[in-house]
Design a protein around this motif. Structure first.
Motif: not given
Length: 87
Positions: A5-7, A45-46, A23-25, A51-52
């Motif tokens: 996951i990249t953001y 997680c997604r 918390e997940y990765l 939601s953030i």
């Protein structure tokens, strides 16, 4: 499955997104998390991360590898995260 996951999010939300993904990765680089995760965990997680963020300003990319045996990863430079699963 293996997920990357990249953001790219507004700095007001970076801390919250980073904290939730931890918390997940496993954190591997700035704005990059990866690791083995179940489909159920991935969906949780997604949902939590989405939601953030503000989808009008921020972006998330999900790279989903159903069979991690087909993944080849090479590192050049300083390792920030744990890469034990690749060796």
């Amino acid at each position: 499955m293996f997920v990357i996951i990249t953001y790219d999010v507004n700095e007001k939300r970076v801390g919250k997104v980073c904290k939730k993904l931890k918390e997940y990765l496993t954190w591997t680089q700035n704005s990059v998390f990866e690791g083995e995760i179940t489909k159920t965990q991935f969906l949780k997680c997604r949902k939590a991360v989405e939601s953030i963020i503000d989808p009008m300003q921020d972006s998330l990319y999900y790279y989903i590898i159903e069979n991690p045996r087909h993944l080849k990863k090479e590192l050049h430079g300083h390792e920030k995260g744990d890469m034990d699963i690749f060796f």
